[in-house]
Scaffold this motif. Structure first.
Motif, mmCIF file in Angstrom:
data_model
loop_
_atom_site.group_PDB
_atom_site.id
_atom_site.type_symbol
_atom_site.label_atom_id
_atom_site.label_comp_id
_atom_site.label_asym_id
_atom_site.label_seq_id
_atom_site.Cartn_x
_atom_site.Cartn_y
_atom_site.Cartn_z
ATOM 1 N N ARG A 20 -55.645 85.106 29.646
ATOM 2 C CA ARG A 20 -56.207 84.479 30.850
ATOM 3 C C ARG A 20 -55.208 83.510 31.469
ATOM 4 N NH1 ARG A 20 -58.947 79.754 32.328
ATOM 5 N NH2 ARG A 20 -60.624 80.065 33.851
ATOM 6 N N LEU A 24 -53.537 83.803 35.210
ATOM 7 C CA LEU A 24 -53.769 82.757 36.209
ATOM 8 C C LEU A 24 -52.475 82.100 36.673
ATOM 9 C CD1 LEU A 24 -57.042 81.120 34.864
ATOM 10 C CD2 LEU A 24 -56.769 82.639 36.844
ATOM 11 N N ASP A 27 -51.025 84.016 39.427
ATOM 12 C CA ASP A 27 -51.966 84.294 40.523
ATOM 13 C C ASP A 27 -52.573 85.691 40.429
ATOM 14 O OD1 ASP A 27 -51.862 81.783 41.790
ATOM 15 O OD2 ASP A 27 -50.004 82.338 42.814
ATOM 16 N N SER A 29 -55.856 87.045 38.967
ATOM 17 C CA SER A 29 -57.143 86.651 38.395
ATOM 18 C C SER A 29 -57.672 87.687 37.403
ATOM 19 C CB SER A 29 -58.172 86.448 39.500
ATOM 20 O OG SER A 29 -59.410 86.088 38.929
ATOM 21 N N HIS A 31 -60.731 87.882 36.974
ATOM 22 C CA HIS A 31 -62.112 87.949 37.459
ATOM 23 C C HIS A 31 -62.214 88.812 38.709
ATOM 24 C CE1 HIS A 31 -62.909 84.644 34.724
ATOM 25 N NE2 HIS A 31 -61.876 84.021 35.242
ATOM 26 N N ASP A 36 -64.434 84.440 40.248
ATOM 27 C CA ASP A 36 -63.292 83.518 40.329
ATOM 28 C C ASP A 36 -63.758 82.072 40.248
ATOM 29 O OD1 ASP A 36 -60.937 84.974 40.373
ATOM 30 O OD2 ASP A 36 -60.971 85.268 42.536
ATOM 31 N N CYS A 49 -64.301 87.706 32.388
ATOM 32 C CA CYS A 49 -62.869 88.033 32.324
ATOM 33 C C CYS A 49 -62.603 89.256 31.448
ATOM 34 C CB CYS A 49 -62.060 86.830 31.845
ATOM 35 S SG CYS A 49 -62.372 86.363 30.128
#
Length: 114
Positions: A20, A24, A27, A29, A31, A36, A49
């Motif tokens: 994760r 992140l 950039d 995601s 999700h 998000d 996730c």
């Protein structure tokens, strides 16, 4: 250094990094849609996730196994929680559709409502 491939991008990270966090920072995601903003921030409790991975990763812990065995997820889907997974070697990540990323193309999962 392991390489994480996601959406055609190759991201380098430290061995043992949480997937994760790797996503992140780049950039990317883990999700879909509103997840998000509406997620547990890496605690392993929401399940938004969930991703499909191929490559060497850490074994799922009790929290991850429990969350992935709870609807809308299905225990044997093969999905993993990006917030609980540690990258051990090169891997490929795929995020499936659905709020929780649970729509993997398996008929029983795809007919469930999120």
């Amino acid at each position: 250094m392991p390489t994480v491939t996601v959406r055609g991008r190759e991201l380098e990270c430290e061995r043992g990094a949480v997937l994760r966090d790797v996503l992140l920072r780049a950039d990317e995601s883990p999700h879909n849609g509103r997840a998000d903003a509406l997620n547990c921030r890496g605690l392993g409790t929401c399940g938004t996730c969930a991703v499909a991975v191929s490559g060497e990763v850490s074994n799922p812990g009790p929290r991850e196994r429990l969350r992935l065995a709870t609807p809308p997820h299905v225990a044997d889907s093969g999905l993993r929680l990006a917030c609980q997974l540690r990258v051990e070697d090169d891997l490929v990540v795929e995020k499936h559709p659905g709020f929780w990323g649970q729509h993997t193309g398996r008929k029983s999962e795809d007919t469930e409502k999120p």
